[in-house]
Design an enzyme around this catalytic site. Sequence first.
Site, mmCIF file in Angstrom:
data_model
loop_
_atom_site.group_PDB
_atom_site.id
_atom_site.type_symbol
_atom_site.label_atom_id
_atom_site.label_comp_id
_atom_site.label_asym_id
_atom_site.label_seq_id
_atom_site.Cartn_x
_atom_site.Cartn_y
_atom_site.Cartn_z
ATOM 1 N N ARG A 285 -53.083 4.251 8.153
ATOM 2 C CA ARG A 285 -53.616 3.338 7.124
ATOM 3 C C ARG A 285 -54.078 2.012 7.701
ATOM 4 N NH1 ARG A 285 -49.328 4.626 2.268
ATOM 5 N NH2 ARG A 285 -50.171 6.693 1.885
ATOM 6 N N GLU A 373 -38.330 -0.912 -1.985
ATOM 7 C CA GLU A 373 -39.429 -1.700 -1.420
ATOM 8 C C GLU A 373 -39.057 -3.177 -1.314
ATOM 9 O OE1 GLU A 373 -43.222 -0.508 -3.044
ATOM 10 O OE2 GLU A 373 -44.224 -2.261 -2.209
#
Length: 471
Positions: A285, A373
């Site tokens: 990515r 997260e």
Amino acid sequence: MHVETDVLIIGSGGAGMYAAIEAARAGCSVFMAERSLIGRGGATVMAQMTVAAALGEETPDHWSFHLNDTLEAGRGLCDERLARLLCEDGPVRIREMEDWGIGWARKHGRIAQAFAPGHDRPRCVYVDFLNTGPAVSKTLRGVVTRAKAIRKASDLLVVELVRAGGEVAGAVAWHVATGAPVTIAAKATIVAAGGLTRLYRRNSASANMGGDGYALALRAGAPLVDMEFVQFFPIGHLAPRLIGMDPIMWDPFRYKLGGRLLNSAGEEFAARYGVSEDGRYVITRDLATYAIAKEVEAGRGSPHGGAYLSFQHCSEAELRAAFGPVIDRLARNNIDLTRMPVEVAPIAHYHMGGIVADEGMATELLGLFVAGEAVGGANGANRLSGNAITEALVFGARAGRSAGERVERMPTHAFRPEAARETLDLLAGGADGNDINTAAAIQRLQAIMADDVGPFRTEAGLARALAEDGE
Ligand SMILES: Cc1cc2nc3c(=O)[nH]c(=O)nc-3n(C[C@H](O)[C@H](O)[C@H](O)COP(=O)(O)OP(=O)(O)OC[C@H]3O[C@@H](n4cnc5c(N)ncnc54)[C@H](O)[C@@H]3O)c2cc1C
């Protein structure tokens, strides 16, 4: 209203729900506060595709191989202790989810594992490539619902942590539907409020992913780490206009059908940046984001400022076999992939930075734990595909367990109403003529972040962002 609980959990994504289950298993009463709907407010339910774990079902594997790939993807900047836990505990959590009935996809009787960019072998489990997150969320919601010790409150936005004698002793929340303040006394508090990508103009987030968890922890005195590491998802949909579909929907297409990432000259440009794709999906990515941004900078971008993604090498039958009804939805948007490429460009997708935690997910502030997260450091400067759900499950379980251990040592609550007074007064303040237009403020912040705190950050850009933010 005042609530008392052993463990307060802020957020009910994968991390929050796993933490709740584990704390309840440890014998604690649990109160889970969620600013949206339980299990439906954040990224977990939106995740589409895969979850990485070294199960070794398709190909022999070991968590140490997964760790090597995680460290390499993180560009040498991972917190190795946390990365190791993610990889080592991942298989246990994935198998527990199977026991709870998630139904991971199977091939020849074994759990199927797909190859994803950055992994050295097929390692990513899935339910199907569009519904893995909803299945994770639904499975955990089922277990949470059966656990009598877990109380759940939707529409409850936690606005401040409350400290007593230097330790976190609970929180103040705001009931979104009625505006009523709620104080919560807790012997242990777990921040599982997800990431912050909504702060960017182009993002894959829900409205609830605005970094609340980081702000809560920071204001209470818990340090953050790596806050500059935002992951941009390289192939977010850009053009033509696409209604009612997820902007990151092209990822499953690339997983199944390869696809070609092209510049305005029709060149497959990844090779210029060191990765030969040749119709396969192998570029990571961060590199794809870099490559697209560089092509645009060099004047070789697509008309709307991104790159082309083409599936024109696929026949209609192949597309339908892979994505059935999705092809009809694309047709309703006048997109025929056999005839045209789409335009894609990086969008803010995941946050690698976050709250500093030890192996038990304890923060540097006593009484405060973190999961998912919201934790900083495990993925370094760039996260591997599939590592985020694993992280949510693994860190959630650990945080729940550690919170349980703290509760065992705490005979009484340390919460004192005086410590919540300032926040309650602020909530009661109402209109004083200085109200800000929050929607406009968020739009402004999103523009500042997109223009000056994007994938390429410079000293001048960051200084401009700070100055504009201060205005
Ligand atoms: C579109 C999309 C697709 C993705 N696909 C994948 C994938 O295929 N594989 C993968 O591994 N990862 C994927 N990810 C990343 C992954 O889904 C997340 O990193 C992970 O689910 C985070 O879990 P979490 O429990 O930490 O946070 P979340 O699931 O985001 O949950 C946080 C919860 O906290 C609540 N909350 C926030 N602030 C407050 C507050 N102040 N008070 C009360 N509640 C609050 C939110 O409403 C939310 O429900 C994807 C992410 C997105 C956005």
